[in-house]
Design a protein around this motif. Structure first.
Motif, PDB file in Angstrom:
ATOM      1  N   SER A  69      13.706   0.464   1.134  1.00  0.00           N
ATOM      2  CA  SER A  69      13.757   1.291  -0.068  1.00  0.00           C
ATOM      3  C   SER A  69      13.449   2.756   0.258  1.00  0.00           C
ATOM      4  N   LYS A  70      12.488   2.974   1.147  1.00  0.00           N
ATOM      5  CA  LYS A  70      12.142   4.326   1.551  1.00  0.00           C
ATOM      6  C   LYS A  70      13.317   4.998   2.252  1.00  0.00           C
ATOM      7  N   ALA A  71      14.000   4.233   3.124  1.00  0.00           N
ATOM      8  CA  ALA A  71      15.168   4.774   3.819  1.00  0.00           C
ATOM      9  C   ALA A  71      16.262   5.134   2.823  1.00  0.00           C
ATOM     10  N   ASN A 104       6.961  -5.692   2.812  1.00  0.00           N
ATOM     11  CA  ASN A 104       6.798  -4.529   3.676  1.00  0.00           C
ATOM     12  C   ASN A 104       8.148  -4.035   4.190  1.00  0.00           C
ATOM     13  N   GLU A 123      17.140  13.115  -0.409  1.00  0.00           N
ATOM     14  CA  GLU A 123      16.674  14.180   0.474  1.00  0.00           C
ATOM     15  C   GLU A 123      17.761  14.696   1.408  1.00  0.00           C
ATOM     16  N   GLN A 129      11.165  10.601   9.781  1.00  0.00           N
ATOM     17  CA  GLN A 129      10.716  10.220   8.435  1.00  0.00           C
ATOM     18  C   GLN A 129      10.340   8.752   8.323  1.00  0.00           C
ATOM     19  N   LEU A 130      10.798   7.934   9.256  1.00  0.00           N
ATOM     20  CA  LEU A 130      10.527   6.496   9.210  1.00  0.00           C
ATOM     21  C   LEU A 130       9.825   6.055  10.487  1.00  0.00           C
ATOM     22  N   ASP A 160      15.795   6.018  -0.340  1.00  0.00           N
ATOM     23  CA  ASP A 160      15.363   7.213  -1.072  1.00  0.00           C
ATOM     24  C   ASP A 160      15.664   8.480  -0.275  1.00  0.00           C
ATOM     25  N   ILE A 161      15.415   8.426   1.040  1.00  0.00           N
ATOM     26  CA  ILE A 161      15.710   9.580   1.891  1.00  0.00           C
ATOM     27  C   ILE A 161      17.201   9.865   1.871  1.00  0.00           C
ATOM     28  N   GLU A 209       7.570   3.940  10.896  1.00  0.00           N
ATOM     29  CA  GLU A 209       7.237   2.520  10.931  1.00  0.00           C
ATOM     30  C   GLU A 209       8.393   1.656  11.389  1.00  0.00           C
ATOM     31  N   ASN A 258      10.181  -2.563   1.400  1.00  0.00           N
ATOM     32  CA  ASN A 258       9.637  -1.242   1.072  1.00  0.00           C
ATOM     33  C   ASN A 258      10.167  -0.188   2.040  1.00  0.00           C
ATOM     34  N   CYS A 259      10.242  -0.547   3.319  1.00  0.00           N
ATOM     35  CA  CYS A 259      10.786   0.376   4.320  1.00  0.00           C
ATOM     36  C   CYS A 259      12.264   0.649   4.033  1.00  0.00           C
TER      37      CYS A 259
END
Length: 205
Positions: free
Chosen positions: A13-15, A7, A22, A178-179, A17-18, A181, A10-11
């Motif tokens: 990785s999401k950061a 988890n 983005e 955007q994050l 990607d942004i 969580e 994953n967070c």
């Protein structure tokens, strides 16, 4: 535990990607983000492995009772660190976390570090000299605000880094909206808050 690691990764990785896809391209920030993300991921897995070994090697830790905890709470720059340092002078009544214990919240790692410190005394402080240089390189920029030294009393904020429930996460990834969580525990679901508290109590036992 494995689910929690996945988890958090994953967070992270999401950061990433942004940051990479983005936002406006900034090579320096991209390289810094990638390097810190890799190092953090490795340390996160190491800490998780150490805590797993703790359950096997030191099962009695789970039975340790935390009696009469004292929480020092206040706004930044209001004297909370000064108050904590005063309390830490009374070793008979208070126990406290050192910086290295917040970085490695694992009994087995802390035992290894303590053994290394004893060994360091026999070799004239060679290891502590190297550690001091690393501290200056990593934390020297904070000296005017909040000096960080591995073997000195430190706030428990460092424990929260591994959960991402700290505003420090946004120093590297300034994407508050955007994050959702990450950063703010009061925004998390009740189940997440309960897991967080179980983790926190296990770190201070």
């Amino acid at each position: 535990m494995c689910w929690e690691i996945c988890n958090k990764l994953n967070c992270l990785s999401k950061a990433g990607d942004i940051q990479f896809f983005e936002c406006l391209p900034q090579l320096r920030r991209w390289v810094w983000t990638w390097a810190v993300g890799v190092v953090f991921g490795v340390i996160l897995c190491l800490v998780a492995g150490g805590r797993l070994l703790d359950h096997i090697s030191f099962p009695g830790c789970k039975k340790q009772v935390v009696r009469d905890p004292v929480f020092v709470v206040g706004a930044p720059r209001s004297g909370t660190t000064f108050t904590q340092n005063l309390l830490s002078l009374d070793n008979e009544r208070f126990a406290y976390l050192r910086l290295y214990q917040t970085i490695f919240p694992s009994v087995i790692y802390q035992r290894w570090i303590d053994a290394l410190a004893r060994l360091d005394g026999r070799f004239g402080g060679a290891f502590s000299g190297m550690a001091a240089k690393i501290e200056r390189n990593l934390f020297g920029g904070w000296d005017d605000m909040h000096r960080l030294v591995c073997d000195r009393p430190e706030e428990d904020e460092g424990l929260f880094v591994y959960t991402f429930m700290t505003e420090a996460f946004y120093l590297l990834f300034p994407y508050v909206q955007q994050l959702p969580e990450a950063g703010f525990l009061d925004r998390a679901p009740a189940e997440t808050r309960h897991r967080f508290m179980r983790y926190y109590v296990s770190c201070i036992r």
